[in-house]
Motif scaffolding. Sequence first.
Motif, PDB file in Angstrom:
ATOM      1  N   SER A 269       0.852  -0.931  -0.130  1.00  0.00           N
ATOM      2  CA  SER A 269       0.007   0.093   0.081  1.00  0.00           C
ATOM      3  C   SER A 269       0.918   1.181   0.021  1.00  0.00           C
ATOM      4  CB  SER A 269      -0.946  -0.153   1.263  1.00  0.00           C
ATOM      5  OG  SER A 269      -0.325   0.129   2.568  1.00  0.00           O
ATOM      6  N   MET A 270       2.157   1.164   0.957  1.00  0.00           N
ATOM      7  CA  MET A 270       2.896   2.345   0.668  1.00  0.00           C
ATOM      8  C   MET A 270       3.741   2.360  -0.499  1.00  0.00           C
ATOM      9  SD  MET A 270       4.645   2.322   4.643  1.00  0.00           S
ATOM     10  CE  MET A 270       4.788   0.458   4.546  1.00  0.00           C
ATOM     11  N   VAL A 271       3.886   1.282  -1.389  1.00  0.00           N
ATOM     12  CA  VAL A 271       4.444   1.290  -2.644  1.00  0.00           C
ATOM     13  C   VAL A 271       3.552   1.995  -3.838  1.00  0.00           C
ATOM     14  CG1 VAL A 271       5.027  -0.174  -4.561  1.00  0.00           C
ATOM     15  CG2 VAL A 271       5.910  -0.678  -2.399  1.00  0.00           C
ATOM     16  N   CYS A 272       2.022   1.716  -3.433  1.00  0.00           N
ATOM     17  CA  CYS A 272       1.096   2.145  -4.282  1.00  0.00           C
ATOM     18  C   CYS A 272       0.960   3.786  -3.974  1.00  0.00           C
ATOM     19  CB  CYS A 272      -0.168   1.426  -4.118  1.00  0.00           C
ATOM     20  SG  CYS A 272      -0.211  -0.042  -4.667  1.00  0.00           S
ATOM     21  N   GLY A 273       1.058   4.164  -2.818  1.00  0.00           N
ATOM     22  CA  GLY A 273       0.983   5.604  -2.482  1.00  0.00           C
ATOM     23  C   GLY A 273       2.384   6.302  -3.384  1.00  0.00           C
TER      24      GLY A 273
ATOM     25  N   MET B 160       0.628 -12.371  -2.316  1.00  0.00           N
ATOM     26  CA  MET B 160       1.100 -11.819  -3.286  1.00  0.00           C
ATOM     27  C   MET B 160       0.066 -11.597  -4.287  1.00  0.00           C
ATOM     28  SD  MET B 160       4.225 -14.791  -4.172  1.00  0.00           S
ATOM     29  CE  MET B 160       4.611 -14.058  -5.822  1.00  0.00           C
ATOM     30  N   THR B 161      -0.872 -12.347  -4.393  1.00  0.00           N
ATOM     31  CA  THR B 161      -2.131 -12.041  -5.283  1.00  0.00           C
ATOM     32  C   THR B 161      -2.967 -10.765  -4.633  1.00  0.00           C
ATOM     33  OG1 THR B 161      -2.513 -14.688  -5.144  1.00  0.00           O
ATOM     34  CG2 THR B 161      -4.336 -13.027  -6.014  1.00  0.00           C
ATOM     35  N   GLN B 162      -2.754 -10.451  -3.627  1.00  0.00           N
ATOM     36  CA  GLN B 162      -3.487  -9.255  -3.089  1.00  0.00           C
ATOM     37  C   GLN B 162      -2.587  -8.064  -3.544  1.00  0.00           C
ATOM     38  OE1 GLN B 162      -4.208  -9.783   1.215  1.00  0.00           O
ATOM     39  NE2 GLN B 162      -5.930 -11.169   1.120  1.00  0.00           N
ATOM     40  N   ASP B 163      -1.366  -8.317  -3.514  1.00  0.00           N
ATOM     41  CA  ASP B 163      -0.245  -7.150  -3.782  1.00  0.00           C
ATOM     42  C   ASP B 163      -0.585  -7.004  -5.284  1.00  0.00           C
ATOM     43  OD1 ASP B 163       0.483  -7.150  -1.194  1.00  0.00           O
ATOM     44  OD2 ASP B 163       2.548  -8.213  -1.754  1.00  0.00           O
ATOM     45  N   ALA B 164      -0.723  -8.023  -6.000  1.00  0.00           N
ATOM     46  CA  ALA B 164      -0.957  -7.779  -7.689  1.00  0.00           C
ATOM     47  C   ALA B 164      -2.125  -7.051  -7.818  1.00  0.00           C
ATOM     48  CB  ALA B 164      -1.005  -9.192  -8.071  1.00  0.00           C
ATOM     49  N   LEU B 165      -3.160  -7.505  -7.024  1.00  0.00           N
ATOM     50  CA  LEU B 165      -4.531  -6.710  -7.450  1.00  0.00           C
ATOM     51  C   LEU B 165      -4.621  -5.289  -6.910  1.00  0.00           C
ATOM     52  CD1 LEU B 165      -7.402  -6.771  -7.955  1.00  0.00           C
ATOM     53  CD2 LEU B 165      -8.035  -7.702  -5.703  1.00  0.00           C
ATOM     54  N   GLN B 166      -3.659  -5.037  -5.625  1.00  0.00           N
ATOM     55  CA  GLN B 166      -3.536  -3.527  -5.391  1.00  0.00           C
ATOM     56  C   GLN B 166      -2.776  -2.895  -6.299  1.00  0.00           C
ATOM     57  OE1 GLN B 166      -2.255  -3.519  -1.302  1.00  0.00           O
ATOM     58  NE2 GLN B 166      -2.620  -1.473  -1.061  1.00  0.00           N
ATOM     59  N   LEU B 167      -1.678  -3.311  -6.845  1.00  0.00           N
ATOM     60  CA  LEU B 167      -0.971  -2.745  -7.802  1.00  0.00           C
ATOM     61  C   LEU B 167      -1.805  -2.469  -9.066  1.00  0.00           C
ATOM     62  CD1 LEU B 167       2.509  -4.562  -7.544  1.00  0.00           C
ATOM     63  CD2 LEU B 167       2.308  -2.431  -6.916  1.00  0.00           C
ATOM     64  N   ASP B 168      -2.511  -3.427  -9.576  1.00  0.00           N
ATOM     65  CA  ASP B 168      -3.287  -3.081 -10.667  1.00  0.00           C
ATOM     66  C   ASP B 168      -4.213  -2.230 -10.539  1.00  0.00           C
ATOM     67  OD1 ASP B 168      -4.152  -4.128 -13.315  1.00  0.00           O
ATOM     68  OD2 ASP B 168      -5.851  -4.578 -12.393  1.00  0.00           O
ATOM     69  N   GLU B 169      -5.025  -2.026  -9.420  1.00  0.00           N
ATOM     70  CA  GLU B 169      -6.192  -1.111  -8.880  1.00  0.00           C
ATOM     71  C   GLU B 169      -5.354   0.494  -8.922  1.00  0.00           C
ATOM     72  OE1 GLU B 169      -7.974  -2.432  -5.680  1.00  0.00           O
ATOM     73  OE2 GLU B 169      -9.177  -3.854  -6.419  1.00  0.00           O
ATOM     74  N   CYS B 170      -4.124   0.403  -8.424  1.00  0.00           N
ATOM     75  CA  CYS B 170      -3.337   1.655  -8.125  1.00  0.00           C
ATOM     76  C   CYS B 170      -3.031   2.139  -9.472  1.00  0.00           C
ATOM     77  CB  CYS B 170      -2.213   1.329  -7.557  1.00  0.00           C
ATOM     78  SG  CYS B 170      -0.916   2.816  -7.517  1.00  0.00           S
TER      79      CYS B 170
END
Length: 636
Positions: free
Chosen positions: A456-460, A516-526
């Motif tokens: 989430s901080m990476v996405c920020g 990892m799957t949640q991270d990928a989804l978060q990166l994609d949404e970001c």
Amino acid sequence: MVLETERLVESRRLLEAHVRLMELESWQDGVLLQLHGSRGSSTPSLSPEDDELVRNYFSGVGRLVEALAKELWAVVGCGLTLSLQNPTTFVSAVRIVEREEALDRLFLEERKGGTQGRPMPPGRPRCWRQHFFKVLEETVAARFRNVSFRHSRGPGLAGHLSALQHSIMGDLTTVRNLLEQCVPPYYCLTKAYLQACHRCLQAHLKQTISWELQSGEIFAVLHWVLHVYSSSEMMGDPSLAAYLVLDDLGPLISQEGVEQLQNKYVQSVRKSVSEWMQKALEVELTDWQRDQEPDVDHEGCYHTTLPTIITQMLEENARVALMISETLRDQTIQMGLYEMENLLVRFRDAIVEFGKEHRKDPSDNNTNFYLHYLLACISNCITLKSSTENLYQQVGSHSSRASVRLSRIPPGPLAALDRAVRKACRLVMDQLLLELQPHLQEVLTRTWLVQGDVVSMVCGVLQRHCELYGRARSPCRQRLREESLWLAVVEYVRALMQKRLICRSEEDRQHTAQQMTQDALQLDECFRGTEADGTVCEVNPTSLIPVLADLIKLKDTGMLVLEVSGLISKYPDISEEHVSALLDIRGDVPRDVRASVLCLMDQSSPALPPGYRPIFPDILVPPPSMPFCLPTAKCA
């Protein structure tokens, strides 16, 4: 008789003086004829004694001829002025010239007819009509010199040429309307005056172009010679067509001379363009140090004054050169493109130095807007690229010859622009990586597995950067966003390959894969949330992370060969080192299964499909650490 004739000459009673002179010459001819006859036909020439005797006796006649001729040519030289005041004297001079021409013809015909009874009088033939036109040309040349000649250097050259134009056309009007009526029709005086003007202009301009002229002076000469002189305001005046065909006169300046002038013009402009570009670059570098964000244009993109200055300079020079000829315009554009290429080389070097200075001290107040000015540089280059392409089109849009010239112009400026853009984009990505690095250090560690909020901080950081990329011009705006996501995924998978987290149980594998799957989804949404302009990424690298998660969470190790086979089909650039690292992360792969998987890797070498962008070559796998061995011990 001589004294009386001298007084008539001095008072410019030219016709009366010429009558007396003809009478005196008749006496002289009579004496010569008598002496010649007394010598007999067998001796056609006079003895030296007789000849000297006659010359001495009639010496005053010779002086009268010279005095009359002097006054005669003075009158002819003042013909333009006299025609406006009282042309009587000029008409008298012309009548005397015609009398002399008649006498010349008479004596020449007698000689031609073989008449031996009469010798050719001294000083004959006088050819005064020929001398009349010579004086006319000398008068034209003198009038040229008197038209502000002392002010014809430097900025005054254009004014001098304009004054010449008005002087010539004024004189032509006088010649055509007044002087033409004072001479016999076969003189064709207007035509003779036009030809004299042309020859004098050729000599005058030859001297002018021999000077060290500046670009403004060269432009004035070329424009006057190629456009003004032949225009309807000067020699192209329809009323002059009855007297002369302009093409019959030949060019004022030869084609070779015109080409040399054009080359000098381009070189002179080149010096000015180079100096202006250097000043523009210095202003640009100063702007980069400002403690405020760059200016924003009407499209919301960052920019500085550099592209405007460069574009206006090149387009203005091209517009001015086109007033001379398309050839000069093409030469000027070509010169401008070469100078732009030189500028862009220095511009890219300045970007590199800008990045070095920022890396030395990222917290420096003077680099608070470092990223903003990099984006401004990218937008500037895109603007300059459009302007450069327009200039290329101007060169090749008129003729096949121009197209040939265009093909010889190397695409240096466009290539230099691309290099500058790539460098600026690379520095933008370096800055993103620098800001992501502290958060990426915690990815795929035990802390990441427990807390689960590192991405989430990476996405920020990604979101903040991608919003800023919106200030760059398209297509770099979308390209930067895509590259930022690509960078995040590459760094994420690189962290995975570093084997910071080795699964110790089935629960660890499932939990790791789920995160990892949640991270990928978060990166994609970001990333999708930053696509404000509606563009969509053609290749979404986030899809790689769930595929790797599936391999980690697979429960039946016997299915690993099939799973790896599917992974290879999707990502044919994956290497044996990458697969081996994934197997290590699982922590439960038997040796025989590992051997089968690695054997599959050896046998598989699929070709990359068209349009596929390799990702695994950017992901380096750390080499395995060798166990420490003492020299005397046996290594395990």
